[in-house]
Write an enzyme that holds these catalytic residues in place. Structure first.
Site, PDB file in Angstrom:
ATOM      1  N   HIS A   1      -9.343  -0.015  15.316  1.00 34.98           N
ATOM      2  CA  HIS A   1      -8.056  -0.653  15.600  1.00 34.98           C
ATOM      3  C   HIS A   1      -8.003  -1.262  16.998  1.00 34.98           C
ATOM      4  O   HIS A   1      -7.364  -2.297  17.201  1.00 34.98           O
ATOM      5  CB  HIS A   1      -6.921   0.358  15.443  1.00 34.98           C
ATOM      6  CG  HIS A   1      -6.830   0.950  14.075  1.00 34.98           C
ATOM      7  ND1 HIS A   1      -6.450   2.261  13.839  1.00 34.98           N
ATOM      8  CD2 HIS A   1      -7.091   0.412  12.864  1.00 34.98           C
ATOM      9  CE1 HIS A   1      -6.483   2.500  12.548  1.00 34.98           C
ATOM     10  NE2 HIS A   1      -6.859   1.399  11.934  1.00 34.98           N
ATOM     11  N   HIS A   2      -8.658  -0.604  17.964  1.00 31.21           N
ATOM     12  CA  HIS A   2      -8.571  -1.069  19.351  1.00 31.21           C
ATOM     13  C   HIS A   2      -9.938  -1.334  19.983  1.00 31.21           C
ATOM     14  O   HIS A   2      -9.998  -1.770  21.142  1.00 31.21           O
ATOM     15  CB  HIS A   2      -7.820  -0.039  20.211  1.00 31.21           C
ATOM     16  CG  HIS A   2      -6.451   0.287  19.704  1.00 31.21           C
ATOM     17  ND1 HIS A   2      -6.187   1.372  18.895  1.00 31.21           N
ATOM     18  CD2 HIS A   2      -5.273  -0.343  19.878  1.00 31.21           C
ATOM     19  CE1 HIS A   2      -4.908   1.411  18.596  1.00 31.21           C
ATOM     20  NE2 HIS A   2      -4.325   0.388  19.181  1.00 31.21           N
TER      21      HIS A   2
ATOM     22  N   HIS B   1      -9.611  10.402  21.133  1.00 30.79           N
ATOM     23  CA  HIS B   1      -9.491   8.956  20.909  1.00 30.79           C
ATOM     24  C   HIS B   1      -9.008   8.300  22.199  1.00 30.79           C
ATOM     25  O   HIS B   1      -7.904   8.586  22.682  1.00 30.79           O
ATOM     26  CB  HIS B   1      -8.504   8.667  19.778  1.00 30.79           C
ATOM     27  CG  HIS B   1      -8.969   9.152  18.434  1.00 30.79           C
ATOM     28  ND1 HIS B   1      -9.197   8.298  17.376  1.00 30.79           N
ATOM     29  CD2 HIS B   1      -9.247  10.405  17.981  1.00 30.79           C
ATOM     30  CE1 HIS B   1      -9.591   8.998  16.322  1.00 30.79           C
ATOM     31  NE2 HIS B   1      -9.630  10.285  16.663  1.00 30.79           N
TER      32      HIS B   1
ATOM     33  N   CYS C   1      -7.977   5.434  22.579  1.00 34.17           N
ATOM     34  CA  CYS C   1      -6.780   4.616  22.364  1.00 34.17           C
ATOM     35  C   CYS C   1      -5.508   5.429  22.582  1.00 34.17           C
ATOM     36  O   CYS C   1      -4.423   4.850  22.741  1.00 34.17           O
ATOM     37  CB  CYS C   1      -6.795   4.008  20.955  1.00 34.17           C
ATOM     38  SG  CYS C   1      -6.947   5.207  19.619  1.00 34.17           S
TER      39      CYS C   1
ATOM     40  N   CYS D   1     -13.190   3.079  17.677  1.00 31.77           N
ATOM     41  CA  CYS D   1     -11.937   2.924  16.926  1.00 31.77           C
ATOM     42  C   CYS D   1     -11.840   1.495  16.398  1.00 31.77           C
ATOM     43  O   CYS D   1     -11.931   0.529  17.171  1.00 31.77           O
ATOM     44  CB  CYS D   1     -10.752   3.236  17.831  1.00 31.77           C
ATOM     45  SG  CYS D   1      -9.145   2.813  17.139  1.00 31.77           S
TER      46      CYS D   1
END
Length: 318
Positions: free
Chosen positions: A211-212, A278, A280, A209
């Site tokens: 984003h994280h 995911h 996250c 991911c």
């Protein structure tokens, strides 16, 4: 009294009035009007661009806006000698004059040409094996800083080699940046008189991911209708590997796989479906253990023909 002429009586009345006036002048207080009160000073001039009735801070801002680059608007006052000057006239490339200092002459900022996105399957690799070797010490040092930021001691026995291990692992997780679709396909495109649907489903997928920086994992289902050309079955899995081994979002990953197959084979249609978990959403945030994300991209007849699309979706679920 009747024998006194009329003009004498009138004279007596006038003299009596004068005595009364003199008495009043002596007893009444003397008031002098100063020149300042008699002639009040003129009202101060409004700052340039100020509107009556606005507080000083708004007048100062308005004056600064109108004054352009001429003078400052400190304490709500503007130097009246600095009036708004017209923008500089610059010659354009055609030898004319540009308005407002902008080359398009329309008073608007000229738009810069947009860079067209490159074909996904032809794009050059952005990282090489040599790049990995050069960047590894810097990545390891960065992981050492992360450990110290978390309150750990990178010099204790269990963490001595952790920065190097983590840096090497991250390079492997993102090894898709080192590969191109053209390298993977090689000579795996064959001419075949086949126009029925080809499906490879349940392709394992691991990604990161963006984003994280935590894992995304799941399964990919690919189907396409050949147009006299077919692709080696293992190459479909290799295409998934190239694009998934990068920092990704699932929506973009789905489309990249479908577009790469379309540009390489020019089939009648392509369908790609990804079901993924995911971390996250599982390890942090909402922490929903059983949540899955499903995305799809349909191109060609898979998008235009509902029967073809339904056949594909039925086969990948069977």
């Amino acid at each position: 009294m009747n024998l006194i002429p009329h003009f004498l009586l009138r004279g007596l009345w006038l003299s009596q009035d004068l005595r009364i006036l003199n008495a009043l002048h002596l007893t009444a207080p003397t008031t002098r009007v100063s020149q300042r009160e008699a002639c009040p000073p003129p009202r101060p001039r409004q700052p340039v661009g100020a509107r009556p009735g606005l507080p000083r801070r708004y007048k100062a801002g308005a004056a600064g806006a109108v004054g352009g680059g001429g003078g400052s608007a400190a304490a709500g006052h503007t130097d009246p000698t600095h009036a708004q000057q017209p923008a500089a006239m610059e010659p354009d490339q055609d030898g004319g004059r540009a308005r407002n200092g902008r080359p398009d002459g329309t008073g608007r900022r000229a738009e810069e040409p947009r860079a067209e996105p490159a074909d996904g399957w032809r794009e050059e690799r952005t990282r090489s094996v040599e790049d990995n070797e050069l960047s590894l010490p810097g990545l390891a040092a960065a992981y050492g800083s992360i450990l110290r930021g978390l309150g750990e001691d990178p010099q204790r026995q269990g963490l001595l080699k952790t920065p190097w291990r983590a840096a090497t692992a991250m390079q492997f997780f993102t090894k898709g940046y080192q590969e191109k679709i053209t390298d993977v396909l090689n000579d795996a495109i064959f001419d075949e008189d086949h126009d029925e649907m080809v499906i490879v489903k349940d392709i394992d997928m691991f990604s990161m991911c963006e984003h994280h920086l935590v894992p995304i994992f799941g399964r990919v289902h690919i189907g396409y209708l050949p147009n006299k050309r077919v692709l080696g079955l293992s190459k479909l899995a290799r295409i998934v590997e190239i694009y998934s081994r990068r920092l990704q979002v699932q929506e973009r990953l789905t489309k990249q796989i479908a577009v790469a197959i379309t540009e390489a084979l020019h089939p009648t249609g392509v369908g790609v479906v990804i079901e993924a978990t995911h971390m996250c959403m599982v390890m942090r945030g909402v922490q929903k253990m059983n949540s899955k994300t499903v995305t799809s991209t349909m191109l060609g007849v898979f998008r235009e023909d509902p029967k073809t699309r339904d056949e594909f979706l039925t086969l990948i679920r069977s």
